[in-house]
Design a protein around this motif. Sequence first.
Motif, mmCIF file in Angstrom:
data_model
loop_
_atom_site.group_PDB
_atom_site.id
_atom_site.type_symbol
_atom_site.label_atom_id
_atom_site.label_comp_id
_atom_site.label_asym_id
_atom_site.label_seq_id
_atom_site.Cartn_x
_atom_site.Cartn_y
_atom_site.Cartn_z
ATOM 1 N N UNK A 111 0.859 -1.178 0.000
ATOM 2 C CA UNK A 111 0.000 0.000 0.000
ATOM 3 C C UNK A 111 0.897 1.230 0.000
ATOM 4 N N UNK A 112 0.898 1.965 -1.099
ATOM 5 C CA UNK A 112 1.800 3.099 -1.285
ATOM 6 C C UNK A 112 0.981 4.380 -1.314
ATOM 7 N N UNK A 113 1.061 5.235 -0.283
ATOM 8 C CA UNK A 113 0.283 6.480 -0.275
ATOM 9 C C UNK A 113 0.685 7.401 -1.421
ATOM 10 N N UNK A 114 -0.320 7.947 -2.116
ATOM 11 C CA UNK A 114 -0.077 8.933 -3.166
ATOM 12 C C UNK A 114 -0.206 10.330 -2.576
ATOM 13 N N UNK A 145 -3.012 12.437 0.737
ATOM 14 C CA UNK A 145 -3.901 12.193 1.876
ATOM 15 C C UNK A 145 -5.207 11.505 1.474
ATOM 16 N N UNK A 146 -5.546 11.555 0.190
ATOM 17 C CA UNK A 146 -6.829 11.016 -0.256
ATOM 18 C C UNK A 146 -6.701 9.867 -1.245
ATOM 19 N N UNK A 147 -5.489 9.466 -1.568
ATOM 20 C CA UNK A 147 -5.296 8.381 -2.531
ATOM 21 C C UNK A 147 -4.184 7.444 -2.059
ATOM 22 N N UNK A 148 -4.358 6.175 -2.361
ATOM 23 C CA UNK A 148 -3.329 5.178 -2.070
ATOM 24 C C UNK A 148 -3.213 4.253 -3.279
ATOM 25 N N UNK A 149 -2.003 3.822 -3.565
ATOM 26 C CA UNK A 149 -1.783 2.879 -4.667
ATOM 27 C C UNK A 149 -1.570 1.496 -4.078
ATOM 28 N N UNK A 150 -2.353 0.526 -4.556
ATOM 29 C CA UNK A 150 -2.199 -0.851 -4.101
ATOM 30 C C UNK A 150 -1.478 -1.647 -5.184
ATOM 31 N N UNK A 151 -0.359 -2.233 -4.824
ATOM 32 C CA UNK A 151 0.427 -3.048 -5.753
ATOM 33 C C UNK A 151 0.258 -4.520 -5.374
ATOM 34 N N UNK A 152 -0.397 -5.271 -6.230
ATOM 35 C CA UNK A 152 -0.579 -6.700 -5.986
ATOM 36 C C UNK A 152 0.708 -7.416 -6.403
ATOM 37 N N UNK A 153 1.400 -8.014 -5.442
ATOM 38 C CA UNK A 153 2.676 -8.680 -5.728
ATOM 39 C C UNK A 153 2.438 -10.071 -6.293
ATOM 40 N N UNK A 154 1.749 -10.926 -5.527
ATOM 41 C CA UNK A 154 1.459 -12.277 -6.012
ATOM 42 C C UNK A 154 0.283 -12.862 -5.244
ATOM 43 N N UNK A 155 -0.212 -13.989 -5.742
ATOM 44 C CA UNK A 155 -1.256 -14.738 -5.053
ATOM 45 C C UNK A 155 -0.782 -16.183 -4.899
ATOM 46 N N UNK A 156 -1.259 -16.832 -3.859
ATOM 47 C CA UNK A 156 -0.982 -18.253 -3.657
ATOM 48 C C UNK A 156 -2.274 -19.017 -3.870
ATOM 49 N N UNK A 157 -2.215 -20.008 -4.740
ATOM 50 C CA UNK A 157 -3.410 -20.744 -5.139
ATOM 51 C C UNK A 157 -3.668 -21.929 -4.219
ATOM 52 N N UNK A 158 -4.924 -22.386 -4.225
ATOM 53 C CA UNK A 158 -5.254 -23.557 -3.418
ATOM 54 C C UNK A 158 -4.666 -24.818 -4.025
ATOM 55 N N UNK A 159 -4.417 -24.788 -5.347
ATOM 56 C CA UNK A 159 -3.804 -25.931 -6.005
ATOM 57 C C UNK A 159 -2.292 -25.762 -5.899
ATOM 58 N N UNK A 160 -1.648 -26.453 -4.984
ATOM 59 C CA UNK A 160 -0.267 -26.162 -4.636
ATOM 60 C C UNK A 160 0.748 -26.931 -5.486
ATOM 61 N N UNK A 161 0.606 -26.824 -6.786
ATOM 62 C CA UNK A 161 1.599 -27.418 -7.669
ATOM 63 C C UNK A 161 2.799 -26.481 -7.784
ATOM 64 N N UNK A 162 3.961 -27.045 -8.175
ATOM 65 C CA UNK A 162 5.101 -26.212 -8.512
ATOM 66 C C UNK A 162 5.009 -25.935 -10.007
ATOM 67 N N UNK A 163 4.515 -24.752 -10.348
ATOM 68 C CA UNK A 163 4.199 -24.430 -11.733
ATOM 69 C C UNK A 163 5.444 -23.905 -12.435
#
Length: 288
Positions: free
Chosen positions: A239-242, A244-262
């Motif tokens: 969460x990177x503040x821009x 007082x009224x705006x923030x930038x959200x940077x989605x880095x990664x997600x972890x899936x329920x299917x835990x294969x090594x892709x």
Amino acid sequence: MRNIPLLFHPVFIISLCALLLNDFYLKSHYGNILTGKLSDFSGLIVFPIFFAVVFPSSKKWITLVTASLFLLWKTPVVTPIIDWFNTYAFFTINRVIDYTDYLALLILPMAHRIINTEERNETNRHFMTTVLRFGLLGTTGFAICATSQVRHLCKDPIPSGTVFIGKKYTIKQSKEAAIQQIKSMGYDVKLVTSEHPCWYDTTFYYQTDHIIAELPYDYPPGYYSERKTDTIVNVKYKLIPVNDKKVKIEIINVTLTKNDYIQNWRVLKNLSERYETAIRENFVEKMK
């Protein structure tokens, strides 16, 4: 190395300093569009001049080769090569596919002009000058190699089933208000601090677990053949503040329920696009 004086050109010195400062400090503390492009612009000055110094006969064509390599580097074509390298090398490399980075190619004519039209007056061969030459060569080589190394969460174990997203969105509320809204949606917000941070970049991030997301169609074979609701194990984001009224959200990664090594890059690209859509529709847009 007849082109050694190029190392002392002010544009080269400024670009090298900008590359190091941006990669080792600015990106992690002030991540934005400017810092995202600064490394590309400065790197496209530093790389061809460095190569022209080490291989003087390349001065007529090195900027053209640099442009070709940069165009190729920013496409999925080299992903299998990166995957192979990361499997066997003692360190890993990474790059984000962002075609707006091609704007940095506009700086190459300047590099070409510096390499081919600057005066070649030899610098003095004093001991300290020689040390400075080799110091600049070593620093430049380090900067070129270091700029592509993976630095996100590099000391934290990455669980299997993790898919890189790398997308940023601007939310019209303060950072504190955004955190409270995530909590009001029934999700947790955990601040994760690395006890052994990378030598640059992410030393902390936020994590939200068990996000219920409706998944889009057309998943790769063996994953999801129809639209369904899934619970994402967790999403890591900054969460990177821009202001007082705006923030930038940077989605880095997600972890899936299917835990294969892709490892298959086509599957990773497919999953990344679809989970980016799922996170945006089911998590980010609910905060706007």
